[in-house]
Design a protein around this motif. Sequence first.
Motif, PDB file in Angstrom:
ATOM      1  N   ALA A 134      37.899  38.888  42.552  1.00 55.04           N
ATOM      2  CA  ALA A 134      38.021  38.676  41.103  1.00 55.04           C
ATOM      3  C   ALA A 134      37.774  39.955  40.307  1.00 55.04           C
ATOM      4  N   VAL A 141      37.881  44.669  32.720  1.00 50.24           N
ATOM      5  CA  VAL A 141      38.495  44.668  34.052  1.00 50.24           C
ATOM      6  C   VAL A 141      39.017  46.049  34.449  1.00 50.24           C
TER       7      VAL A 141
ATOM      8  N   LEU B  87      44.032  37.228  31.405  1.00 54.81           N
ATOM      9  CA  LEU B  87      43.329  37.468  32.664  1.00 54.81           C
ATOM     10  C   LEU B  87      43.721  36.442  33.703  1.00 54.81           C
ATOM     11  N   GLY B  91      41.118  38.898  38.311  1.00 54.86           N
ATOM     12  CA  GLY B  91      40.509  39.874  37.425  1.00 54.86           C
ATOM     13  C   GLY B  91      41.477  40.957  37.012  1.00 54.86           C
ATOM     14  N   PHE B 338      35.788  35.179  35.594  1.00 62.56           N
ATOM     15  CA  PHE B 338      36.086  35.020  34.169  1.00 62.56           C
ATOM     16  C   PHE B 338      36.428  33.562  33.881  1.00 62.56           C
TER      17      PHE B 338
END
Lengths: 291, 441
Positions: A134, A141, B87, B91, B338
Motif C-alpha cells: 500500500a 504517497v 488513491l 497507494g 488509506f
Amino acid sequence: MIDIQALFVAVSLMVALGVLLATILAIANKKLHVFEDPRIDVVEGMLPSANCGACGEPGCRAFAEKVVKGGATPGQCTVSSSDGREDIAHFLGVDVGAQEKRVARLACAGGNNVARQRVEYLGLPTCQAAHLVAGGGKGCVWGCLGLGDCERVCDFGAITMNEWGLPVVDEEKCTACNDCVEVCPKDLFSLHPISHKLWVACKNEVFGEDAEIECEVACTACGRCAADAPEGIIEMKNNLAVIDYSKIEKVTDTCIQRCPTGAIVWLGEKGWVKKGVGAKGIIRKTPLPIG
Amino acid sequence: MSLKTFAHGIHPRENKEITALKPIRRFPFPPYFVLLLSQHAGKPAKPIVREGQEVRRGELIAVANGFVSVPIHSPATGVVKKVGTSLDFNGKMAPAIIIIPYPGSLQQVECWQSRDIDHMTPKEIIQGVQDMGMVGLGGAAFPTHVKLTPPKGKTIETLIINGCECEPYLTSDHRVMLEQSDDIMMGIRLLLKGVMAQRAVIAIEANKPDAIELMKKCSEGEKQISVAVFQTKYPQGAEKMLTRALMKKDIPSGGLPADIGCVISNVATVAEIGRLLPRGQGLIERVVTISGRGVQRPGNYFIPIGTPLDFILDQVGLEGRAHQVIFGGPMMGKGVAFLETPITKGISGIVVMADAEHKSRQKIYPCIKCAECVNSCPIHLNPSTLGLLARKDEFDQMAEDFHLFDCFECGCCSYVCPSHIPLVQYFRLAKEAVRKKRSAA
C-alpha cells in the motif's frame, strides 16, 4: 640395475621437446603480439578503483582505456580528488576536462516531524518492501519512506539518515554514482550539478491545503515562485513547481521568498538550506503521531 | 468416501462462523463514488463522460481499451464530479471517475437490452460477458471474457466453478451459493455454451455442507453439471490446487488452465453472469464479506462498486481502535493504508483486525532449516532457500533456478515459519525487482 642408456634417452627427449615448445612459444609471442598501451596500467593505478560506474564505463579499467585513447577526459571520474585528476592529465599530457561536480539531491523534505504517517508499517524494514505494501503508509504517497535503502546502498558513506528519517547527502563525499537514484522506490533522488542552487524539495501532486494536511512542507502549487522568477524558469506542472535548469544562470534567491511552505529552497555551501522569509517555521522536533 | 485434495497446505483458523449465517443485505449509497479506471488486470478503461454530466445507474461511463480490458458502469444515478485521479489500494494515484449520487432519485437500473439467451451464439455470450464489465470476483480481477477465450488450438473440456473459498473469514461465496443458486445454474449453462465445454464441476470445500447439499439438489437432472467435495485445507481454492485435486493434472509452469483443457471461474462470477447477462446489465455491485473482530456489525453485503472504504467502516461500526484493515482475506489480501480507497470489482472481503488479533512487529530470527515451509508449500517450492537468496539480493538466481514465478503468494510458508521470516514479502520484492529488470532489458 639402472639402465643408463634408457635414462639418457628419456632426459634428452624431454630436453629436446622443451626446447622445441619454447621456440614455438617464442615465435608465437613475436608473431601474435598484441600491443597494449602501458599507460593504461599506470592510469588505472592512479584511479580510485571504486568501480562505481559514475563515469558511465563498466569499471575503472575500461575508463582508463578510454582516457588513454582520448575518448574521455580524466575529469569525468568524479570519484578522484582534483589532485588525482590533474596527475592523470599531467601524466598523459592532456587537458583535465571541465566536469562539474554533480551530487544526488532528494526531492522531499517531509521528515516525520512534518509529514504524517497514516499507518504503522510492520513488514521488512526496507523502503522497497514497504513501497509494495500500500505504498508504505505515508500520508503523502510521493514522499520519502525513511527506511534508509539509500543509506545502505551508498558505497561512499555519503548518505546518512537524520533524526526525522530523511536521508542527508554529504556533498563532499557524493560521487554521483547513481546508486541511490536507482534504489529509491519513490524516485526521489536525481543527480544535479552542484551549481544548481534552486531546488524544489517536493514531489507531491496534490493541490493546495490538501497537500499541506499530509505534509507541512509540501508544494501547494500556489504559483508564487513561478510569478517571482524570471520568465519561463519555473512552471507549474501537475500541481508542482518544476524548474527549467537550462536557463538557471539568471536565477537568484528572490523567487523563493514568498513560498508559504518552504518547499522551494536555495541550497548553500556545506548542506546549508535557505528557505524564503515567507516560509512557516518548523519548530517541532518530535515525530508526528501515527494516524 | 475420501475427499479430494492436494499435497501440503495448511489449516489456519477459519473464523467463518462470524458471518457464515448472515444473509446478504443491501448497503446504503455513500455521499460519493470513486470508480477507478483500472479495477481489472490489463489496460485501464477509457472514460466517455465529462465533468458535470448526468449519468444513470447502470450507464456505461468508461469503455474497454483493447481486448484485455473491461468497461465500467455507473453504480448510481447522479452527476460526474471529476474525471481525474484518486488513491488506489496500492497507494498510488490512479485515474478515476468520481460520481455524486442524487439523493432523491429512484435509482432504477438501466439495462441496455434484454437478451434471448436460448439463441445466443458462444461468441455473443463471450462478447456479452465483456460488455457487462465482468472480471474474476474471487480476487485477481482478471477479465472473465479473456479466460473464456482459449488460445488457438486448445479446446476446453471442463469448466470448474470455484466455490472453495479457502481464505479464512470470507463467506461471500458461501452465501452466494446459498442465496443465488438459480443464478449460478443459469450462469453455468451460459458459460458451458460459451466455451463449448463438456462438463461443469462445482468445487466446494467440506466445511460448507449446506451449500454442497443445495448445489447437489440444483444440479439434479443436469447431465453436464456435477458437484465435487474437497477437503477443507488452505489454499484449496487456488487454480493450481483445484486442477491437481480434481483432475490429477498440473497446470504447466507459466501456463494457463486452458493448457490442460479447463477454465476455472469463481462461483460469484458465475452467479453475476447468470443474473446480469440475460438482462443485459453491467456489473455495478458485488457481494463483500465484512468481518473481523474489529467490526461491530459484521456480515455479507451487496456493496456498490466505488463505495469508499471509510463510508463502509462508518456504516458497520468499528470496535474501538481498528488495528489493521485488509482487502481480501488475511492470507492473500492486501493491507490498506488509506481509508479513502474505494471498493473495486476484485474485492471479496474486508477484514478488520482488532486489538486482540493484532501482532506487533515480530523479531525476525535466522532460518533454522526446519523445513516447515517446504512441507507446507502447495506447489513444492523451497521457500527456505528462496528466502536465503532473497536476503542476499540474488533475485535472478531465484527466478532462474528456484521457480520464483511459480509462487502465487498463498502465504503458507510465512504462516508456518517459526522464525517469523516474512518470506512472501521477500518473494514479492524479488518478483518486482526481476520484472523491473526484464522490462528494462
